[in-house]
Design a protein around this motif. Structure first.
Motif, PDB file in Angstrom:
ATOM      1  N   PHE A 141       0.831  -1.202   0.000  1.00  0.00           N
ATOM      2  CA  PHE A 141       0.000   0.000   0.000  1.00  0.00           C
ATOM      3  C   PHE A 141       0.871   1.260   0.000  1.00  0.00           C
ATOM      4  O   PHE A 141       0.654   2.198  -0.772  1.00  0.00           O
ATOM      5  CB  PHE A 141      -0.920  -0.020   1.230  1.00  0.00           C
ATOM      6  CG  PHE A 141      -1.987   1.038   1.193  1.00  0.00           C
ATOM      7  CD1 PHE A 141      -3.205   0.784   0.595  1.00  0.00           C
ATOM      8  CD2 PHE A 141      -1.760   2.285   1.748  1.00  0.00           C
ATOM      9  CE1 PHE A 141      -4.188   1.756   0.546  1.00  0.00           C
ATOM     10  CE2 PHE A 141      -2.729   3.275   1.698  1.00  0.00           C
ATOM     11  CZ  PHE A 141      -3.949   3.002   1.101  1.00  0.00           C
ATOM     12  N   ARG A 142       1.887   1.266   0.877  1.00  0.00           N
ATOM     13  CA  ARG A 142       2.750   2.449   0.947  1.00  0.00           C
ATOM     14  C   ARG A 142       3.618   2.587  -0.307  1.00  0.00           C
ATOM     15  O   ARG A 142       3.966   3.695  -0.709  1.00  0.00           O
ATOM     16  CB  ARG A 142       3.621   2.401   2.207  1.00  0.00           C
ATOM     17  CG  ARG A 142       2.801   2.718   3.460  1.00  0.00           C
ATOM     18  CD  ARG A 142       3.682   2.755   4.676  1.00  0.00           C
ATOM     19  NE  ARG A 142       4.308   1.457   4.889  1.00  0.00           N
ATOM     20  CZ  ARG A 142       5.332   1.268   5.712  1.00  0.00           C
ATOM     21  NH1 ARG A 142       5.855   2.264   6.384  1.00  0.00           N
ATOM     22  NH2 ARG A 142       5.834   0.061   5.863  1.00  0.00           N
ATOM     23  N   HIS A 145       1.655   4.423  -2.624  1.00  0.00           N
ATOM     24  CA  HIS A 145       1.612   5.818  -2.178  1.00  0.00           C
ATOM     25  C   HIS A 145       2.875   6.574  -2.609  1.00  0.00           C
ATOM     26  O   HIS A 145       2.786   7.619  -3.259  1.00  0.00           O
ATOM     27  CB  HIS A 145       1.441   5.846  -0.662  1.00  0.00           C
ATOM     28  CG  HIS A 145       1.447   7.221  -0.085  1.00  0.00           C
ATOM     29  ND1 HIS A 145       0.500   8.163  -0.417  1.00  0.00           N
ATOM     30  CD2 HIS A 145       2.284   7.822   0.792  1.00  0.00           C
ATOM     31  CE1 HIS A 145       0.751   9.283   0.238  1.00  0.00           C
ATOM     32  NE2 HIS A 145       1.839   9.105   0.966  1.00  0.00           N
ATOM     33  N   LEU A 150      -1.365   5.597  -5.776  1.00  0.00           N
ATOM     34  CA  LEU A 150      -2.394   5.248  -4.800  1.00  0.00           C
ATOM     35  C   LEU A 150      -3.769   5.712  -5.264  1.00  0.00           C
ATOM     36  O   LEU A 150      -3.987   6.894  -5.491  1.00  0.00           O
ATOM     37  CB  LEU A 150      -2.061   5.877  -3.441  1.00  0.00           C
ATOM     38  CG  LEU A 150      -2.889   5.333  -2.297  1.00  0.00           C
ATOM     39  CD1 LEU A 150      -2.634   3.840  -2.126  1.00  0.00           C
ATOM     40  CD2 LEU A 150      -2.579   6.064  -1.013  1.00  0.00           C
ATOM     41  N   GLU A 152      -8.081   6.179  -5.015  1.00  0.00           N
ATOM     42  CA  GLU A 152      -9.005   6.748  -4.031  1.00  0.00           C
ATOM     43  C   GLU A 152      -9.939   5.646  -3.521  1.00  0.00           C
ATOM     44  O   GLU A 152     -10.573   4.956  -4.315  1.00  0.00           O
ATOM     45  CB  GLU A 152      -9.804   7.870  -4.700  1.00  0.00           C
ATOM     46  CG  GLU A 152     -10.890   8.473  -3.873  1.00  0.00           C
ATOM     47  CD  GLU A 152     -10.374   9.077  -2.570  1.00  0.00           C
ATOM     48  OE1 GLU A 152      -9.440   9.872  -2.621  1.00  0.00           O
ATOM     49  OE2 GLU A 152     -10.924   8.717  -1.511  1.00  0.00           O
ATOM     50  N   PHE A 153     -10.013   5.495  -2.188  1.00  0.00           N
ATOM     51  CA  PHE A 153     -10.844   4.435  -1.617  1.00  0.00           C
ATOM     52  C   PHE A 153     -11.960   4.977  -0.721  1.00  0.00           C
ATOM     53  O   PHE A 153     -12.836   4.241  -0.309  1.00  0.00           O
ATOM     54  CB  PHE A 153      -9.992   3.470  -0.780  1.00  0.00           C
ATOM     55  CG  PHE A 153      -8.947   2.746  -1.574  1.00  0.00           C
ATOM     56  CD1 PHE A 153      -9.317   1.811  -2.535  1.00  0.00           C
ATOM     57  CD2 PHE A 153      -7.603   2.992  -1.354  1.00  0.00           C
ATOM     58  CE1 PHE A 153      -8.353   1.141  -3.267  1.00  0.00           C
ATOM     59  CE2 PHE A 153      -6.638   2.324  -2.092  1.00  0.00           C
ATOM     60  CZ  PHE A 153      -7.011   1.397  -3.049  1.00  0.00           C
ATOM     61  N   GLY A 176      -9.719   4.813  -9.037  1.00  0.00           N
ATOM     62  CA  GLY A 176     -10.286   4.569  -7.725  1.00  0.00           C
ATOM     63  C   GLY A 176     -11.621   3.858  -7.786  1.00  0.00           C
ATOM     64  O   GLY A 176     -11.969   3.234  -8.787  1.00  0.00           O
ATOM     65  N   LEU A 202      -8.269  -1.267   3.221  1.00  0.00           N
ATOM     66  CA  LEU A 202      -7.641  -0.227   2.389  1.00  0.00           C
ATOM     67  C   LEU A 202      -7.855   1.164   3.003  1.00  0.00           C
ATOM     68  O   LEU A 202      -6.948   1.997   3.017  1.00  0.00           O
ATOM     69  CB  LEU A 202      -8.218  -0.268   0.968  1.00  0.00           C
ATOM     70  CG  LEU A 202      -7.836  -1.517   0.156  1.00  0.00           C
ATOM     71  CD1 LEU A 202      -8.718  -1.659  -1.085  1.00  0.00           C
ATOM     72  CD2 LEU A 202      -6.360  -1.483  -0.250  1.00  0.00           C
ATOM     73  N   ARG A 203      -9.058   1.384   3.558  1.00  0.00           N
ATOM     74  CA  ARG A 203      -9.321   2.691   4.186  1.00  0.00           C
ATOM     75  C   ARG A 203      -8.556   2.832   5.485  1.00  0.00           C
ATOM     76  O   ARG A 203      -8.087   3.922   5.821  1.00  0.00           O
ATOM     77  CB  ARG A 203     -10.814   2.863   4.440  1.00  0.00           C
ATOM     78  CG  ARG A 203     -11.570   3.094   3.153  1.00  0.00           C
ATOM     79  CD  ARG A 203     -13.047   3.054   3.385  1.00  0.00           C
ATOM     80  NE  ARG A 203     -13.752   3.110   2.118  1.00  0.00           N
ATOM     81  CZ  ARG A 203     -15.025   2.768   1.975  1.00  0.00           C
ATOM     82  NH1 ARG A 203     -15.719   2.355   3.019  1.00  0.00           N
ATOM     83  NH2 ARG A 203     -15.597   2.843   0.799  1.00  0.00           N
ATOM     84  N   GLN A 206      -5.208   3.791   4.399  1.00  0.00           N
ATOM     85  CA  GLN A 206      -5.184   5.180   3.939  1.00  0.00           C
ATOM     86  C   GLN A 206      -5.131   6.149   5.126  1.00  0.00           C
ATOM     87  O   GLN A 206      -4.380   7.110   5.108  1.00  0.00           O
ATOM     88  CB  GLN A 206      -6.423   5.454   3.077  1.00  0.00           C
ATOM     89  CG  GLN A 206      -6.267   6.686   2.199  1.00  0.00           C
ATOM     90  CD  GLN A 206      -7.089   6.583   0.917  1.00  0.00           C
ATOM     91  OE1 GLN A 206      -8.091   5.883   0.847  1.00  0.00           O
ATOM     92  NE2 GLN A 206      -6.663   7.299  -0.105  1.00  0.00           N
ATOM     93  N   ARG A 207      -5.913   5.850   6.166  1.00  0.00           N
ATOM     94  CA  ARG A 207      -5.901   6.698   7.361  1.00  0.00           C
ATOM     95  C   ARG A 207      -4.584   6.592   8.115  1.00  0.00           C
ATOM     96  O   ARG A 207      -4.240   7.482   8.881  1.00  0.00           O
ATOM     97  CB  ARG A 207      -7.033   6.273   8.319  1.00  0.00           C
ATOM     98  CG  ARG A 207      -8.425   6.637   7.874  1.00  0.00           C
ATOM     99  CD  ARG A 207      -9.410   6.509   9.045  1.00  0.00           C
ATOM    100  NE  ARG A 207      -9.391   5.192   9.677  1.00  0.00           N
ATOM    101  CZ  ARG A 207     -10.099   4.144   9.243  1.00  0.00           C
ATOM    102  NH1 ARG A 207     -10.874   4.265   8.187  1.00  0.00           N
ATOM    103  NH2 ARG A 207     -10.031   2.982   9.880  1.00  0.00           N
ATOM    104  N   LEU A 209      -1.520   6.301   6.858  1.00  0.00           N
ATOM    105  CA  LEU A 209      -0.311   6.637   6.083  1.00  0.00           C
ATOM    106  C   LEU A 209       0.664   7.522   6.849  1.00  0.00           C
ATOM    107  O   LEU A 209       1.866   7.405   6.681  1.00  0.00           O
ATOM    108  CB  LEU A 209      -0.701   7.316   4.762  1.00  0.00           C
ATOM    109  CG  LEU A 209      -1.025   6.359   3.619  1.00  0.00           C
ATOM    110  CD1 LEU A 209      -1.505   7.140   2.400  1.00  0.00           C
ATOM    111  CD2 LEU A 209       0.189   5.498   3.250  1.00  0.00           C
TER     112      LEU A 209
END
Ligand SMILES: [Zn+2]
Length: 258
Positions: A141-142, A145, A150, A152-153, A176, A202-203, A206-207, A209
């Motif tokens: 995931f990173r 990023h 990355l 949009e989720f 996304g 995934l969310r 994202q939070r 990161l």
């Protein structure tokens, strides 16, 4: 080229390839210069000065001399060789997979400190032999990023509306997840379904990161990784535009272990 013919850098050994009778081309991911390939002369001779320092996945301090076509490894000293990881075939396969991702996404001679640090951190996490699947997904995931891929989720990538807690359509061309209204207008034949279980993780990623997820903290969110793993595998393959070589080996050893 002036003065600085020799440069020193911390590096991870990503791969090696035999060349000539006794040499290997070593691909490093270096902290200061990004991806660098250099020839280690005589490394396949018994008693070579390099010893085992150029094993794949070693964290090393390398001294490299610029050459006309290829650079040459002068010296290499091991900083960390991840001995726990090396005793476990699945962990080795996972480490090689991570190295292949960095080889695929890392740029030649262009440093990315975040990517280097993530790689080191992930090898340390794998070496602890716990929650390895989770740490690989967090790395993937990173990697998306820091490489600018990355998607949009959290909200619909077309209209910006929030997404209900349900399965959705992911479209890599749109970049996304699409809400049900936008799927008909903007969905392409490249899209696929992404489950609510995958979206939840995934969310969470994202939070997180800007956080430093640590292997010594408890992570209750690792329960269901099947869908998010499938999603990231498919998306990485899409971005890399090919199957990564090491995924076949990784799947095989994981299957044999289970
Ligand atoms: Zn929409």
């Amino acid at each position: 080229m002036t003065g600085n013919r020799v440069y020193k850098t911390k590096a991870i050994v990503l791969k090696q390839m035999p060349i000539g009778e006794t040499n290997r081309i070593i691909t490093f991911y270096t902290r200061s210069f990004g991806k660098v390939a250099a020839v280690a002369r005589g490394v396949r001779r018994p008693g070579s000065k390099f010893g085992g320092s150029l094993e794949i996945l070693n964290h090393v301090q390398a001294s490299i001399a610029r050459g006309r076509s290829l650079d040459n490894v002068n010296e290499c000293v091991v900083i960390e060789s991840y001995q726990n990881l090396r005793k476990n075939l699945t962990a080795i396969a996972e480490g090689i997979y991570i190295a292949e991702l960095v080889d695929t996404f890392g740029e030649d001679r262009s440093p990315n400190f975040s990517l280097f640090d993530m790689l080191l951190e992930t090898l340390s996490n794998l070496d602890r032999l716990e929650h390895r699947e989770f740490w690989i997904l967090w790395f993937e995931f990173r990697l998306l990023h820091v490489s600018g891929f990355l998607p949009e989720f959290v909200s619909c990538v077309e209209c910006g509306n929030g997404l209900d807690r349900t399965d959705h359509v992911f479209d890599p061309i749109a970049g996304g997840v699409l809400c049900p209204d936008c799927v008909n207008n903007y969905g392409t034949d490249q899209s696929w379904n992404v489950s609510v279980s995958a979206l939840t993780v995934l969310r969470f990623f994202q939070r997180s990161l800007n956080l430093n997820l640590r292997s010594d903290s408890s992570d209750p969110y690792v329960d269901d990784l099947v869908d998010v793993k499938a999603f990231l595998r498919t998306y990485m393959r899409y971005i890399a535009e090919r199957d990564l070589k090491s995924t076949g080996f990784l799947d095989l050893v994981r299957f044999k272990e289970s």
